[in-house]
Enzyme design. Structure first.
Site, PDB file in Angstrom:
ATOM      1  NE  ARG A   1       1.540  12.128   7.218  1.00  0.00           N
ATOM      2  CZ  ARG A   1       1.912  13.313   7.749  1.00  0.00           C
ATOM      3  NH1 ARG A   1       1.066  14.020   8.144  1.00  0.00           N
ATOM      4  NH2 ARG A   1       3.137  13.881   7.538  1.00  0.00           N
TER       5      ARG A   1
ATOM      6  CE  LYS B   1      -1.411   1.729   4.234  1.00  0.00           C
ATOM      7  NZ  LYS B   1      -1.321   2.753   4.494  1.00  0.00           N
ATOM      8  CG  ASN B   2       2.281   2.717   3.609  1.00  0.00           C
ATOM      9  OD1 ASN B   2       1.243   3.105   3.288  1.00  0.00           O
ATOM     10  ND2 ASN B   2       2.862   2.424   4.697  1.00  0.00           N
TER      11      ASN B   2
ATOM     12  CG  ASP C   1      -3.139   9.820  11.131  1.00  0.00           C
ATOM     13  OD1 ASP C   1      -2.687   8.876  12.094  1.00  0.00           O
ATOM     14  OD2 ASP C   1      -3.083   9.715  10.138  1.00  0.00           O
TER      15      ASP C   1
ATOM     16  CG  ASP D   1       3.830   0.783   9.454  1.00  0.00           C
ATOM     17  OD1 ASP D   1       3.388   1.541  10.254  1.00  0.00           O
ATOM     18  OD2 ASP D   1       3.972   0.995   8.233  1.00  0.00           O
TER      19      ASP D   1
END
Ligand code: EPU
Length: 425
Positions: free
Chosen positions: A94, A22-23, A118, A308
């Site tokens: 974000r 995803k990132n 956040d 993460d």
């Protein structure tokens, strides 16, 4: 709002296949803005954030299509693009800030809504803006927008030293520098595999970057870039989450299409906890046949232990033999989920950056709420080993990082279903 309903106790056994990160995917979509023409990105996960990024690119003037079946996104970038990223999209994700660098590089200006706070911390943008200013841009905060203008002749290469190897700031400056005038040096750059992935795509587009994968990136600006096809790097955090799932449930999971080198420290920690980890030709296999031993963890920028994976490791420690100290150095509010974990009977005390976990032989199922993507993953893992039923609420967070999580878990033997939660009248 959906919930996951989990009956704890199953041992997870089987195989999972990892798709793109995803990132990385979201940033690669922003990278596409740098070259007019048709960019194709493969291994893009079917998550809401990809839909949001696609919509953002459309508003900037691009045609974007996504196929969930082939996990491919196609982006047609016109010769002239807009330069405004609105609050309604930025507030939802974000990662929208990733368009900042490409917009200034392509159009000489950017109006990007400030993402605001956040759930995992304050997440400033000071290093993004200070770097752009050093490259000659003016930056103002006007009516909730970051308003950036490049000088008349375009951004100018310079030496930027980052106070901290920020992933986002490195990406912004990298994308701004590839077509700047002259040479830009990013010192103390982040070197996460997702940054390397962006560099590799930029190199294929014709950019000149030295030091890829190191903390010193030297970028020589080129006049233009060409659109390319690129495949996203595998998601190391999803792969790492499966590794923890194997250990916490005393299971046996083979993770395919993963790069074990991107998870060296995390896998080493699992071995210390008592797991058997075998590196295979396209990933790794994790087996566990006893109660894990508690393991200390300190999160740091890559190649350090990833923040993460911190909640997943706290979940693991909560049922381990002994006590462990987990130190969080990146996001100050990432321990917020500990409060939820203690609802399952976990014994965790936090003090600033530190969490002290005393392993219990058994957790006890309860309703809990996901506070962010990784916290959600940690709570699901804990629910898998809790006695009785655990319901995890606010799983839209989890859906943002894990495609078909419950389906994959069920395939491995977990007792988990997705349900639409009853609304309060
Ligand atoms: N920071 C600043 N000023 C800046 C930039 C960062 O103070 O100008 C601070 C942040 O507040 C934070 C720390 O530096 O405390 C780290 O921030 P960084 O820029 O490295 O992270 P990010 O780009 O905001 C990305 C991932 C995160 C991941 C971190 C660290 C994306 C969209 N997000 O965030 O992923 O945790 O890098 O690896 O790429 C997730 O996937 O769950 C997630 C949160």
């Amino acid at each position: 709002m959906d919930v996951f309903r989990i009956q704890g106790g199953a041992r997870l056994v089987g195989e999972v296949h990892i798709t793109g990160a995803k990132n990385s995917s979201l940033k690669l979509m922003a990278v596409a803005l740098l070259a007019p023409g048709k960019t194709t990105i493969r291994a893009v996960p079917n998550i809401l954030d990809v839909t949001i990024m696609a919509e953002l690119l459309r508003r900037l003037g691009c045609s974007v299509s996504y196929s969930a079946e082939t996990e491919t996104v196609e982006i047609d970038v016109p010769a002239t693009i807009e330069h405004r990223a609105d609050y309604d999209l930025v507030r939802r994700m974000r990662a929208s800030i990733a368009v900042l660098g490409p917009l200034v590089a392509r159009t000489g200006a950017a109006d990007v809504a400030l993402p605001g706070g956040d759930a995992i911390g304050s997440r400033g943008l000071d290093m993004h803006t200070a770097g752009l200013e050093r490259m000659g841009a003016t930056v103002a905060n006007e009516h909730g927008y970051l308003v950036v203008h490049a000088p008349d002749g375009g951004l100018v290469g310079t030496h930027v030293y980052l106070d901290f190897p920020s992933v986002g700031a490195t990406e912004t400056l990298l994308m701004a520098a590839v077509t700047a005038n002259g040479v830009t040096v990013i010192d103390n750059a982040a070197r996460e595999p997702e940054i390397v992935d962006i560099c590799n795509m930029l190199l294929a587009m014709g950019a000149q970057i030295d030091g890829v994968g190191t903390s010193l990136l030297t970028i020589t600006g080129v006049s233009s870039l060409k659109a390319v096809e690129h495949t996203t790097v595998a998601d190391r955090i999803v792969a790492g989450t499966w590794a923890v799932a194997a250990v916490i449930t005393g299971g046996d999971i083979t993770v395919r299409n993963a790069n074990s080198e991107h998870l060296s420290i995390a896998l080493e920690k699992l071995v210390t906890a008592g797991a058997e980890v075998e590196i295979t030709n396209d990933g790794f296999r994790v087996q566990m046949n006893k109660r894990p031993t508690a393991i200390d963890v300190v999160t740091l920028p890559y190649p350090g232990f990833p923040t993460d994976l911190q909640p997943q490791f706290i979940a693991l420690n909560s049922i381990a033999e002994g006590s462990a100290m987990v130190t969080e150095n990146l996001f100050e509010a990432r321990f917020r989920f500990v409060q939820e974990l203690t609802r399952l009977g976990a014994e965790v005390r936090t003090d600033g950056h530190h969490a002290l976990i005393r392993g219990r032989s058994q957790l006890s199922g309860a309703p809990v709420e996901a506070t962010d993507i990784r916290a959600g993953a940690g709570l699901v893992l804990a629910g898998l080993v809790a006695d009785g039923e655990t319901t995890v609420h606010a799983i839209d967070h989890i859906d943002r990082g894990y495609v078909d999580f419950e389906k994959q878990l069920s395939k491995l033997g977990a007792n988990i279903i997705r349900e639409t939660s009853p609304q309060l009248s």
